[in-house]
Design an enzyme around this catalytic site. Structure first.
Site, PDB file in Angstrom:
ATOM      1  N   ARG A 238     -72.239   0.687  17.778  1.00  0.00           N
ATOM      2  CA  ARG A 238     -72.427   2.059  18.251  1.00  0.00           C
ATOM      3  C   ARG A 238     -73.932   2.314  18.320  1.00  0.00           C
ATOM      4  NH1 ARG A 238     -67.982   1.777  19.809  1.00  0.00           N
ATOM      5  NH2 ARG A 238     -66.217   3.147  19.397  1.00  0.00           N
ATOM      6  N   GLU A 267     -75.270   8.160  24.394  1.00  0.00           N
ATOM      7  CA  GLU A 267     -74.495   7.747  25.562  1.00  0.00           C
ATOM      8  C   GLU A 267     -73.888   8.926  26.292  1.00  0.00           C
ATOM      9  OE1 GLU A 267     -72.905   3.694  23.858  1.00  0.00           O
ATOM     10  OE2 GLU A 267     -71.439   4.583  25.206  1.00  0.00           O
ATOM     11  N   HIS A 285     -71.879  -0.174  27.974  1.00  0.00           N
ATOM     12  CA  HIS A 285     -70.789  -0.169  26.981  1.00  0.00           C
ATOM     13  C   HIS A 285     -69.542  -0.890  27.529  1.00  0.00           C
ATOM     14  CE1 HIS A 285     -69.178   2.172  23.265  1.00  0.00           C
ATOM     15  NE2 HIS A 285     -68.586   0.993  23.380  1.00  0.00           N
TER      16      HIS A 285
HETATM   17  C1  DGY Z   1     -64.305   0.285  20.745  1.00  0.00           C
HETATM   18  O1  DGY Z   1     -63.155  -0.110  20.857  1.00  0.00           O
HETATM   19  O2  DGY Z   1     -64.674   0.954  19.760  1.00  0.00           O
HETATM   20  C2  DGY Z   1     -65.279  -0.096  21.816  1.00  0.00           C
HETATM   21  O3  DGY Z   1     -66.505   0.464  21.696  1.00  0.00           O
HETATM   22  C3  DGY Z   1     -64.692   0.096  23.197  1.00  0.00           C
HETATM   23  O4  DGY Z   1     -63.793  -0.941  23.365  1.00  0.00           O
END
Ligand code: DGY
Length: 323
Positions: A238, A267, A285
């Site tokens: 993240r 984001e 992402h």
């Molecule tokens: C998640 O699953 O947390 C990713 O960031 C998106 O697949």
């Protein structure tokens, strides 16, 4: 009457069809996320939501959905959901782990290679017709094979990245996480060290921690300063795990060699200063973005929602205490 499930973005047809056999389904079909107001309105009479990481499911959203019994997040990360508040209201929060592990680990490795070997810069150069012949100093990067890989967070994806590094790329693998994982160490040669040692000794540092108050800005100025000048930082977890302003300085002042980023602090905003830098590989992402994985995630999210609404245990629940 069949329960109502709100799906906040288009999912594969077969999954919507499956859901429609057991529930009344309302899909937000726009390619852009629903606005806050639109989502507040959509959830009003919903028994279940299939949400995305871009949908903030907080106290206000839960207040707007008095019938809600399940928030089925179409992601492994659930930092967009107020899980404590949902738990207090006995609303199940589910997610989609496992099915995306290998795709995300592949992407982390792709970013490590792309950043260390300057692939994007070199590809743009070749594409614009600037290649005039082999040159001994053309786009020199750094080796990945045989170097040291630092995995921050040895969960499912961290382990899959460690496995690639140790077994596929002959790397010495260090990992940082609260507890030692001896079973995994027997399977894949690696060693647990403190984050400070990992940052000091690794050539590739790859982040695989969930976003929590404890991991926000885990990598800031002092951490970046302690990394090798030749190192590469990869983030597929993240964005806010890295203090982006410090990362910009680290690149500008060459505290590290390059970065490979799939996620960003605010984001979908990607700061112009990062977008302009040739030593950052930036992706929108797409860690889990393969047809196979996204289909598996959609199926799992649907199964999670239907299971909770049908009084069954879902394949993956984050707050099992509500069952
Ligand atoms: C998640 O699953 O947390 C990713 O960031 C998106 O697949």
């Amino acid at each position: 009457m069949m329960p109502k499930i709100v799906v906040t973005r288009v999912l594969p047809d077969e999954v919507i069809l499956e859901l429609s056999e057991k529930a009344r389904v309302e899909v937000h079909a726009d390619p852009l996320p629903p606005s806050r107001e639109a989502l507040l309105d959509l959830v009003r009479d919903a028994d279940g939501i299939i949400s995305l990481l871009t949908d903030r499911i907080d106290r206000e959203m839960l207040d707007a959905a008095p019938k809600l019994r399940v928030v089925s997040n179409y992601a492994v990360g659930v930092d967009n959901v107020d899980v404590a508040e949902a738990t207090r209201r006995r609303i199940a929060v589910t997610n989609t782990p496992d099915v995306l592990t290998e795709s995300t680990a592949d992407l982390a490795f792709a970013l490590a290679l792309a950043a260390a070997r300057r692939l994007v810069e070199a590809e743009k150069f070749a594409r614009r017709g600037a290649f005039q012949g082999w040159h001994p100093l053309l786009f020199l990067g750094h080796d990945v094979f045989g170097k040291t890989l630092g995995v921050v967070g040895l969960g499912r994806i961290g382990k899959a990245v460690a496995r690639r590094g140790a077994l596929g790329f002959g790397m010495r693998v260090l990992y940082a996480q609260p507890r030692r994982d001896e079973a995994f160490e027997r399977d894949v040669p690696c060693a647990r060290v403190g984050l400070d040692v990992l940052l000091r000794e690794s050539d590739v540092v790859s982040l695989h921690v969930p976003l929590t108050p404890a991991t926000r800005h885990l990598i800031g100025e002092s951490e970046l300063r302690s990394m090798k000048k030749t190192s590469v930082l990869v983030n597929t977890s993240r964005g806010p795990v890295i203090d982006e302003a410090s990362l910009v300085r680290a690149l500008e002042e060459r505290w590290i060699f390059a970065a490979g980023l799939d996620v960003f602090e605010r984001e979908p905003e990607i700061p112009e200063v990062l977008r302009q830098r040739p030593d950052v590989v930036i992706l929108p992402h797409i860690g889990s973005a393969t047809i196979e994985t996204r289909t598996r995630m959609a199926r799992m999210a649907a199964e999670n929602a239907l299971a909770v609404l049908g009084g069954r245990r879902p394949p993956s629940i984050v707050n099992p205490e509500v069952l």
